[in-house]
Design a protein around this motif. Sequence first.
Motif, short mmCIF file in Angstrom:
data_model
loop_
_atom_site.label_atom_id
_atom_site.label_comp_id
_atom_site.label_asym_id
_atom_site.label_seq_id
_atom_site.Cartn_x
_atom_site.Cartn_y
_atom_site.Cartn_z
N GLU A 87 0.86 -1.18 0.00
CA GLU A 87 0.00 0.00 0.00
C GLU A 87 0.89 1.24 0.00
N VAL A 88 0.63 2.15 -0.95
CA VAL A 88 1.38 3.41 -0.97
C VAL A 88 0.38 4.48 -0.53
N GLU A 89 0.37 4.75 0.77
CA GLU A 89 -0.67 5.61 1.35
C GLU A 89 -0.67 6.99 0.74
N MET A 116 -2.51 6.98 -2.33
CA MET A 116 -3.86 6.41 -2.21
C MET A 116 -4.10 5.23 -3.15
N VAL A 117 -3.11 4.35 -3.19
CA VAL A 117 -3.24 3.13 -3.99
C VAL A 117 -2.64 1.94 -3.25
N LYS A 118 -3.17 0.77 -3.62
CA LYS A 118 -2.54 -0.49 -3.24
C LYS A 118 -2.05 -1.09 -4.55
N SER A 154 -8.74 9.08 -4.49
CA SER A 154 -7.51 8.68 -5.18
C SER A 154 -7.57 9.08 -6.65
N PRO A 155 -6.47 9.66 -7.17
CA PRO A 155 -6.44 9.98 -8.61
C PRO A 155 -6.71 8.75 -9.48
N VAL A 156 -6.33 7.59 -8.98
CA VAL A 156 -6.58 6.36 -9.76
C VAL A 156 -8.08 6.03 -9.77
N GLU A 185 -13.06 6.14 -13.02
CA GLU A 185 -14.40 6.72 -13.20
C GLU A 185 -14.52 7.35 -14.59
N LYS A 186 -13.45 8.07 -14.98
CA LYS A 186 -13.49 8.82 -16.24
C LYS A 186 -13.24 7.94 -17.46
N ARG A 187 -12.25 7.05 -17.34
CA ARG A 187 -11.81 6.31 -18.53
C ARG A 187 -11.99 4.81 -18.44
N GLY A 227 7.64 6.62 -4.06
CA GLY A 227 6.58 5.69 -4.49
C GLY A 227 6.83 4.29 -3.93
N ALA A 228 6.24 3.32 -4.60
CA ALA A 228 6.34 1.93 -4.13
C ALA A 228 7.81 1.50 -4.04
N GLY A 229 8.10 0.71 -3.04
CA GLY A 229 9.45 0.16 -2.87
C GLY A 229 10.48 1.22 -2.53
N ALA A 287 8.49 10.73 -10.36
CA ALA A 287 7.93 12.03 -10.76
C ALA A 287 7.20 11.82 -12.09
N PHE A 288 6.03 12.43 -12.20
CA PHE A 288 5.22 12.29 -13.41
C PHE A 288 5.40 13.52 -14.32
N ILE A 289 5.38 13.23 -15.64
CA ILE A 289 5.49 14.28 -16.66
C ILE A 289 4.09 14.56 -17.19
N HIS A 290 3.78 15.82 -17.46
CA HIS A 290 2.46 16.13 -18.04
C HIS A 290 2.31 15.39 -19.36
N PRO A 291 1.15 14.70 -19.57
CA PRO A 291 1.01 13.86 -20.76
C PRO A 291 0.88 14.60 -22.10
N LYS A 292 0.67 15.90 -22.06
CA LYS A 292 0.41 16.63 -23.32
C LYS A 292 1.50 16.42 -24.38
N1 CMX Z 1 -3.08 9.12 -18.53
C1 CMX Z 1 -3.13 10.16 -19.39
N2 CMX Z 1 -3.41 11.42 -19.03
C2 CMX Z 1 -3.66 11.64 -17.72
C3 CMX Z 1 -3.62 10.61 -16.77
C4 CMX Z 1 -3.32 9.31 -17.22
N3 CMX Z 1 -3.27 8.30 -16.37
N4 CMX Z 1 -3.90 11.13 -15.56
C5 CMX Z 1 -4.12 12.43 -15.73
N5 CMX Z 1 -3.98 12.75 -17.04
C6 CMX Z 1 -4.07 14.09 -17.62
C7 CMX Z 1 -5.25 14.89 -17.16
O1 CMX Z 1 -6.36 14.69 -18.01
C8 CMX Z 1 -4.73 16.30 -17.22
O2 CMX Z 1 -4.81 16.81 -18.53
P1 CMX Z 1 -5.15 18.38 -18.78
O3 CMX Z 1 -4.10 19.16 -18.04
O4 CMX Z 1 -5.05 18.48 -20.27
O5 CMX Z 1 -6.50 18.56 -18.23
C9 CMX Z 1 -3.26 16.18 -16.91
O6 CMX Z 1 -2.93 14.81 -17.15
C10 CMX Z 1 -2.92 16.50 -15.47
O7 CMX Z 1 -3.73 15.67 -14.66
P2 CMX Z 1 -4.32 16.17 -13.29
O8 CMX Z 1 -5.12 15.06 -12.70
O9 CMX Z 1 -4.96 17.50 -13.48
O10 CMX Z 1 -2.95 16.42 -12.50
P3 CMX Z 1 -2.61 16.18 -11.01
O11 CMX Z 1 -1.35 16.94 -10.76
O12 CMX Z 1 -3.78 16.43 -10.14
O13 CMX Z 1 -2.33 14.62 -10.94
C11 CMX Z 1 -1.21 12.58 -11.60
C12 CMX Z 1 -1.12 14.08 -11.33
C13 CMX Z 1 -1.64 12.32 -13.01
C14 CMX Z 1 0.18 12.02 -11.38
C15 CMX Z 1 -2.20 11.93 -10.60
O14 CMX Z 1 -3.48 12.27 -10.97
C16 CMX Z 1 -2.11 10.41 -10.56
O15 CMX Z 1 -2.53 9.69 -11.46
N6 CMX Z 1 -1.61 9.91 -9.44
C17 CMX Z 1 -1.45 8.50 -9.22
C18 CMX Z 1 -0.02 8.27 -9.38
C19 CMX Z 1 0.35 6.83 -9.33
O16 CMX Z 1 0.01 6.01 -10.16
N7 CMX Z 1 1.16 6.51 -8.36
C20 CMX Z 1 1.69 5.19 -8.27
C21 CMX Z 1 2.38 5.00 -6.98
C22 CMX Z 1 3.07 3.65 -6.96
C23 CMX Z 1 4.38 3.73 -7.68
O17 CMX Z 1 4.43 3.47 -8.91
O18 CMX Z 1 5.39 3.96 -7.02
#
Ligand code: CMX
Length: 139
Positions: free
Chosen positions: A35-37, A40-42, A63-65, A70-72, A108-110, A115-120
């Motif tokens: 669990e990665v509190e 907010m995921v297991k 949880s963002p997940v 919900e969305k996709r 994150g886990a382990g 760090a996440f990159i914006h998907p655009k």
């Molecule tokens: N795939 C593609 N696009 C995604 C996405 C996904 N999974 N999640 C979000 N986006 C898009 C959004 O639609 C949004 O687009 P716009 O800016 O065009 O509207 C953009 O990315 C930013 O998303 P956001 O939700 O507004 O940004 P946040 O900063 O609130 O969230 C994010 C960042 C995506 C990292 C977070 O929502 C998330 O998914 N967190 C979970 C992270 C995760 O998986 N952690 C794993 C932990 C275990 C480990 O691996 O160690």
Amino acid sequence: KPHKIDHIGVAVKSLEHALPFYVDHLNMALEGIEEVESEMVKVAFLRVGESRIELLEPTSEESPVAKFIEKRGEGIHHIALGVHSINERIKDLKNDGIRMLNEQAKIGAGGAKIAFIHPKPASGVLYELCEKRATGEDK
Ligand code: CMX
């Protein structure tokens, strides 16, 4: 340069329901569940050669997940690239004008730094940079 695909994250509603297919039919070895509190995921890690599939189950509606599902719907959530020096990579990407969703690495886990990159600019794919803790096991 990224040196490998560390893992591919797959969002699932329930690990309990998702795991048997991966283990019993795809014959992937379950490495562990954690669990990665803070995220907010297991997560369950399944080994595929030098990489892994990471099943992500949300632990809260906030949880963002959970919001992703919900969305996709369930499905591929992110691709994690193994990097050796995450702080350098974040700095380089920022210098190149690439928007980071995390400007500072988080844990994150382990215990990995992630760090996440914006998907655009990545054509809609969410990429995670992932620097593993140096355990010596993870080549
Ligand atoms: N795939 C593609 N696009 C995604 C996405 C996904 N999974 N999640 C979000 N986006 C898009 C959004 O639609 C949004 O687009 P716009 O800016 O065009 O509207 C953009 O990315 C930013 O998303 P956001 O939700 O507004 O940004 P946040 O900063 O609130 O969230 C994010 C960042 C995506 C990292 C977070 O929502 C998330 O998914 N967190 C979970 C992270 C995760 O998986 N952690 C794993 C932990 C275990 C480990 O691996 O160690």
